[in-house]
Scaffold this motif. Structure first.
Motif, PDB file in Angstrom:
ATOM      1  N   GLU A   1      -6.359  -5.817  -5.194  1.00 22.54           N
ATOM      2  CA  GLU A   1      -6.585  -4.193  -5.649  1.00 22.54           C
ATOM      3  C   GLU A   1      -5.602  -3.664  -5.576  1.00 22.54           C
ATOM      4  O   GLU A   1      -5.417  -2.714  -6.560  1.00 22.54           O
ATOM      5  N   ASP A   2      -4.480  -3.582  -4.924  1.00 20.56           N
ATOM      6  CA  ASP A   2      -3.192  -2.927  -4.892  1.00 20.56           C
ATOM      7  C   ASP A   2      -2.253  -3.338  -6.089  1.00 20.56           C
ATOM      8  O   ASP A   2      -1.954  -2.648  -6.828  1.00 20.56           O
TER       9      ASP A   2
ATOM     10  N   LYS B   1     -13.629  -7.520 -10.753  1.00 22.12           N
ATOM     11  CA  LYS B   1     -14.173  -6.410  -9.769  1.00 22.12           C
ATOM     12  C   LYS B   1     -13.354  -5.204  -9.618  1.00 22.12           C
ATOM     13  O   LYS B   1     -13.971  -4.048  -9.361  1.00 22.12           O
ATOM     14  N   HIS B   2     -11.960  -5.283  -9.553  1.00 24.37           N
ATOM     15  CA  HIS B   2     -11.163  -4.080  -9.037  1.00 24.37           C
ATOM     16  C   HIS B   2     -10.913  -3.426 -10.516  1.00 24.37           C
ATOM     17  O   HIS B   2      -9.855  -2.586 -10.500  1.00 24.37           O
ATOM     18  N   GLU B   3     -11.431  -3.804 -11.594  1.00 21.54           N
ATOM     19  CA  GLU B   3     -11.201  -3.180 -12.841  1.00 21.54           C
ATOM     20  C   GLU B   3      -9.788  -3.327 -13.416  1.00 21.54           C
ATOM     21  O   GLU B   3      -9.346  -2.384 -14.028  1.00 21.54           O
TER      22      GLU B   3
ATOM     23  N   GLY C   1      -6.513  -8.954   0.535  1.00 23.40           N
ATOM     24  CA  GLY C   1      -6.920  -7.784  -0.390  1.00 23.40           C
ATOM     25  C   GLY C   1      -5.683  -7.283  -1.374  1.00 23.40           C
ATOM     26  O   GLY C   1      -5.767  -6.128  -1.519  1.00 23.40           O
TER      27      GLY C   1
ATOM     28  N   LYS D   1       0.986  -1.163   0.012  1.00 22.31           N
ATOM     29  CA  LYS D   1      -0.020   0.048   0.020  1.00 22.31           C
ATOM     30  C   LYS D   1       0.919   1.315   0.016  1.00 22.31           C
ATOM     31  O   LYS D   1       0.230   2.407   0.112  1.00 22.31           O
TER      32      LYS D   1
ATOM     33  N   LEU E   1     -11.841 -11.193  -8.868  1.00 24.52           N
ATOM     34  CA  LEU E   1     -11.412  -9.779  -8.120  1.00 24.52           C
ATOM     35  C   LEU E   1     -10.673  -9.067  -9.128  1.00 24.52           C
ATOM     36  O   LEU E   1     -10.825  -7.755  -8.900  1.00 24.52           O
TER      37      LEU E   1
ATOM     38  N   VAL F   1      -3.648  -4.389  -8.929  1.00 26.27           N
ATOM     39  CA  VAL F   1      -4.114  -3.590 -10.236  1.00 26.27           C
ATOM     40  C   VAL F   1      -3.929  -2.212 -10.190  1.00 26.27           C
ATOM     41  O   VAL F   1      -4.009  -1.544 -11.167  1.00 26.27           O
ATOM     42  N   LYS F   2      -4.012  -1.435  -8.948  1.00 22.96           N
ATOM     43  CA  LYS F   2      -3.865  -0.129  -9.082  1.00 22.96           C
ATOM     44  C   LYS F   2      -2.450  -0.017  -9.542  1.00 22.96           C
ATOM     45  O   LYS F   2      -2.365   1.153 -10.475  1.00 22.96           O
TER      46      LYS F   2
END
Length: 626
Positions: free
Chosen positions: A258-259, A294-296, A255, A224, A291, A261-262
């Motif tokens: 998400e990171d 979902k997190h594009e 989780g 993060k 996922l 993907v970001k």
């Protein structure tokens, strides 16, 4: 060059997921060039490093750092003059300035493969691991970064683990709390610790050691942070460790997707590559594929295909797209982003590692009808068929699947056939690799089904039918299953069935009847059903004892097995002796339940089989009692 087999069991878990440096690096050719002024300069300083008091040593070390230590001449001068031993001995003193000066040099020169091995041979790693417990932060950072350089080969990684280095590196990373405001030394500490963990994580046992030391939640926290020079080794470590199921589970539950993907949208290609690579390794799991969507993450992955100059990045991105495309919902998203069109442009002039992934992704995408047309319109069929002549087995498996997927479209099939694609697929049945054989046999099924004059096409392959029948002797379940499926399709042509019968297809199929593999049961039953249509094959199956095991298939849980079995039993029940065996094996009761099925084919076959058995029973009674 094959490395020697290790005498220690420890080494079994030291396999690397990346190409490892050779255990015995190639020696440089001595005396091939004149020694430079730098070489002699370092040789002069060497005596002060070796023989001076602490102050003279520190001055000599500082002077040595004025040379360009990234140059091989300077690196080897330090080694040749015996300075390397002294530098390592200085690490074992209480003089922090000497330790610091020595590590600053070792950090630079350990970029050289010969010196890395020499440091490990001289026991330098053990001392550096000890320094990781020092109260001096700067010293710990230098030690960690030097370990990161040296631990690029198996033996060095093992040494770090055996001396407790993994735990200390995790503790070093843990000593800095993740936040938005860092001091420069905190960033440096985290970066060095992460770099060392990344190098060490290339060994299986070290991945486990990182996990046991509490490294997984720590990596999740650092994921993060916003500093690229920390993120690269953190994600690098994660993508190395993602080959282990426990890490993939954690990546999902902590989780981290998400990171990842970001960071696909980062400006740094190396970071993008490691994020894509981590997704590639994780997306074998369905929940992770969901996922990513979902997190594009599918859109940035598609966009990264445009960056086709960076081949390492392209390999990671195409790999991630391939694995994500296993889920139909993701394929529909890729259609929106015109990903298939871009993938087709990557079918030529790419390195093998990219091609394997591109064709793998297209193989998944062409399970959707719309994409089969898209691939044809974009001119993808010809380069795909061309790849059937490749030699890389992983590539061939993926090409076979993609060609087979495209062949489900009759228009595509015309092109595949005109390019000799079916002949190429057939020749791959001779490949020694069972995965290649099986994928080729699966691909032949839609080809035979959708080709014009397919019976004639199959007969045109000299020795082709004998080849496929002989594959029923394979020991590989997937080969057997795919070959049964292909035979079921080929046998729809009477002439071809006659030839296969001559090659002994009936006894070979019958031999497989006692399998307990549901997928094989289904395709075997289909093959038997279609092979009943020639001569006395129905009788021959009965004599080869195929009927009783087939009857037991009706007790399987899989409705597709029921359907294929009912079709086979219906065909076999045209022979009175087979009816008696079926009756003895209690098929009537099982088939009666299937007469009420909503599956028309199953309903019809079950009813037909019962009618044949009943007709025989009535005829027998009539003969008996008149």
């Amino acid at each position: 060059i094959f490395s020697k087999a290790s005498s220690s069991l420890e080494d079994v878990g030291e396999s690397s997921s990346e190409t490892d440096e050779d255990e015995q690096p190639i020696r440089r050719q001595e005396g091939s060039t004149d020694l430079s002024a730098e070489y002699w300069g370092i040789q002069k300083l060497a005596k002060y490093v070796k023989g001076g008091d602490p102050t003279a040593t520190v001055i000599a070390l500082c002077s040595m750092r004025d040379f360009n230590l990234s140059e091989e001449t300077c690196q080897l001068a330090i080694k040749d003059t015996g300075c390397l031993e002294v530098l390592i001995n200085l690490l074992d003193t209480e003089e922090i300035k000497c330790q610091t000066g020595s590590l600053k040099i070792l950090k630079e020169i350990s970029q050289n493969v010969l010196i890395r091995h020499a440091i490990a041979d001289l026991g330098g790693l053990e001392i550096m691991v000890k320094i990781l417990g020092s109260p001096d932060t700067n010293l710990k950072c230098l030690a960690a970064e030097t370990i990161a350089n040296v631990a690029r080969f198996k033996r060095a990684r093992k040494t770090v683990r055996q001396h407790g280095g993994i735990k200390k590196l995790v503790e070093l990373l843990e000593s800095i709390s993740v936040g938005s405001s860092y001091q420069a030394k905190d960033i440096e500490t985290a970066r060095c610790a992460a770099l060392a963990l990344w190098s060490c994580s290339k060994s299986t046992r070290n991945k486990k050691a990182i996990r046991k030391a509490g490294g997984i939640p720590l990596l999740a926290r650092w994921l993060k942070c916003s500093h690229t020079n920390i993120l690269i080794p953190i994600v690098g470590t994660l993508q190395e460790c993602a080959s282990e199921p426990s890490y993939r589970l954690a990546i999902r539950t902590e989780g981290m997707i998400e990171d990842l993907v970001k960071n696909l949208s980062s400006e740094h290609e190396e970071l993008q590559m490691h994020c894509a690579s981590a997704i590639f390794k994780c997306a074998e799991d369905e929940e992770i594929r969901d996922l990513v969507r979902k997190h594009e993450g599918l859109q940035p992955l598609s966009a990264l295909l445009d960056n086709s100059e960076n081949k390492q990045l392209l390999a990671a991105v195409t790999g991630a797209i391939w694995k994500c495309a296993i889920s139909r919902e993701n394929v529909l998203k890729f259609q929106e982003y015109k990903t298939v069109e871009t993938l087709v442009t990557l079918l030529t002039n790419q390195p093998e590692e990219v091609l394997i992934n591109v064709i793998g992704a297209l193989g998944e995408c062409c399970q959707e009808e719309e994409n089969r047309g898209t691939i044809r319109r974009c001119g993808g069929i010809a380069p795909m068929v061309q790849l059937l002549t490749a030699t890389n087995q992983a590539l061939l498996v993926n090409v076979n699947k993609a060609v087979g997927g495209c062949a489900m479209d009759p228009e595509n099939m015309l092109i595949i056939d005109s390019l000799d694609g079916v002949r190429l697929l057939w020749s791959l049945l001779k490949n020694p690799n069972p995965d290649v054989q099986a994928s080729a046999a699966w691909a032949l099924c839609p080809c035979v089904e959708n080709a014009k004059n397919s019976g004639e096409m199959v007969r045109s392959f000299v020795g082709g039918l004998e080849l496929i029948v002989n594959l029923l002797k394979s020991k590989d379940k997937e080969v057997l299953t795919s070959v049964c499926a292909a035979i079921a399709n080929i046998a729809k042509d009477q002439e071809n069935l006659a030839v296969m019968t001559d090659h002994g297809v009936v006894p070979l199929l019958s031999k497989l009847a006692n399998t307990n593999n549901n997928k094989l049961k289904r395709h075997l039953a289909e093959a038997i059903a279609h092979c009943c249509m020639w001569g006395s094959n129905r009788v021959a199956f009965g004599e080869a004892k195929a009927v009783a095991p087939l009857a037991r298939y009706l007790k399987a849980k899989d409705p597709l097995v029921h359907r294929a079995t009912a079709l086979a039993l219906y065909q076999l029940s045209e022979d009175p002796n087979n009816c008696i065996i079926m009756h003895e094996n209690g098929v009537v009761k099982l088939l009666l339940a299937m007469v009420g099925s909503t599956d028309d084919a199953l309903q019809e076959a079950a009813a037909g089989c019962i009618a044949n058995i009943r007709r025989l029973a009535l005829a027998t009674e009539k003969a008996k009692y008149g």
